[in-house]
Design an enzyme around this catalytic site. Structure first.
Site, PDB file in Angstrom:
ATOM      1  N   VAL A  63       0.836  -1.202   0.000  1.00  0.00           N
ATOM      2  CA  VAL A  63       0.000   0.000   0.000  1.00  0.00           C
ATOM      3  C   VAL A  63       0.875   1.259   0.000  1.00  0.00           C
ATOM      4  O   VAL A  63       0.551   2.241  -0.670  1.00  0.00           O
ATOM      5  CB  VAL A  63      -0.993  -0.017   1.183  1.00  0.00           C
ATOM      6  CG1 VAL A  63      -1.774   1.289   1.272  1.00  0.00           C
ATOM      7  CG2 VAL A  63      -1.954  -1.191   1.036  1.00  0.00           C
ATOM      8  N   ALA A  66       1.959   1.659  -3.521  1.00  0.00           N
ATOM      9  CA  ALA A  66       0.831   2.131  -4.332  1.00  0.00           C
ATOM     10  C   ALA A  66       0.543   3.605  -4.097  1.00  0.00           C
ATOM     11  O   ALA A  66       0.394   4.385  -5.050  1.00  0.00           O
ATOM     12  CB  ALA A  66      -0.415   1.290  -4.027  1.00  0.00           C
ATOM     13  N   GLU A  67       0.482   4.020  -2.839  1.00  0.00           N
ATOM     14  CA  GLU A  67       0.164   5.423  -2.557  1.00  0.00           C
ATOM     15  C   GLU A  67       1.276   6.349  -3.028  1.00  0.00           C
ATOM     16  O   GLU A  67       1.016   7.448  -3.509  1.00  0.00           O
ATOM     17  CB  GLU A  67      -0.127   5.655  -1.077  1.00  0.00           C
ATOM     18  CG  GLU A  67      -0.534   7.086  -0.813  1.00  0.00           C
ATOM     19  CD  GLU A  67      -1.482   7.284   0.336  1.00  0.00           C
ATOM     20  OE1 GLU A  67      -1.896   8.432   0.540  1.00  0.00           O
ATOM     21  OE2 GLU A  67      -1.818   6.307   1.028  1.00  0.00           O
ATOM     22  N   THR A  68       2.513   5.899  -2.919  1.00  0.00           N
ATOM     23  CA  THR A  68       3.635   6.701  -3.401  1.00  0.00           C
ATOM     24  C   THR A  68       3.514   6.933  -4.903  1.00  0.00           C
ATOM     25  O   THR A  68       3.642   8.072  -5.375  1.00  0.00           O
ATOM     26  CB  THR A  68       4.970   5.995  -3.072  1.00  0.00           C
ATOM     27  OG1 THR A  68       5.086   5.880  -1.645  1.00  0.00           O
ATOM     28  CG2 THR A  68       6.154   6.759  -3.627  1.00  0.00           C
ATOM     29  N   SER A  71       0.327   9.090  -5.740  1.00  0.00           N
ATOM     30  CA  SER A  71       0.476  10.469  -5.261  1.00  0.00           C
ATOM     31  C   SER A  71       1.394  11.282  -6.165  1.00  0.00           C
ATOM     32  O   SER A  71       1.102  12.438  -6.479  1.00  0.00           O
ATOM     33  CB  SER A  71       1.011  10.491  -3.832  1.00  0.00           C
ATOM     34  OG  SER A  71       0.056   9.988  -2.932  1.00  0.00           O
TER      35      SER A  71
END
Length: 151
Positions: A63, A66-68, A71
């Site tokens: 996660v 993924a968020e990196t 974003s």
């Protein structure tokens, strides 16, 4: 996105992101950016050092990857006069990774003036899907005196 970011080459964007990652969770997790555009962002992350007690890649590490990716894609879409902040992320873990590198590929699903969403697929070294995630970011004007950053 404004001309100032659009005029950067992919190598310049990658160098900029690597500089921003210094001293952050991105660096601590060993995330390395490989490809970067508004439509597609690719990075790798080692399994070693990012495992849970059973020796498997920690779901939270997937996660974080993924968020990196999502974003930074949202920041590229927003441009330098705006900021992107994550408002929703989900993840489905399909299979375990035990060693080597995993690769995350973020692909834009929808990009508008105020919101952008990415699908992020994390695969192991054999190309098998380990995790599918979706991130949605809100695009806002940059507050006076602030610098744009992934959030």
């Amino acid at each position: 996105m404004t001309d100032s970011l659009d005029s950067l080459t992919e190598d310049q964007k990658l160098a900029m992101v690597r500089g921003l990652a210094a001293g952050t969770l991105i660096e601590r997790m060993g995330i390395e950016f490989v490809e970067m555009s508004k439509e597609r962002i690719v990075a790798t992350m080692p399994v070693a050092g990012n495992t849970q007690p059973y020796g498997l890649l920690h779901g939270g590490a997937s996660v974080v990857l993924a968020e990196t990716l999502g974003s930074f894609g949202a920041v590229l879409h927003a441009g330098p006069e705006r900021v992107a902040v994550g408002i929703e992320i989900n993840a489905t873990h399909h299979r375990a990774a035990r060693s080597g590198l995993v690769t995350g590929v973020a692909t834009v699903l929808s990009a508008g003036n105020t919101m952008v969403s990415y699908e992020i697929v994390v695969t192991d070294e054999d190309g098998k899907r380990c995790c599918t995630s979706r991130l949605t970011c809100l695009i806002r004007d940059l507050p006076p005196g602030a610098n744009g950053a992934a959030g």
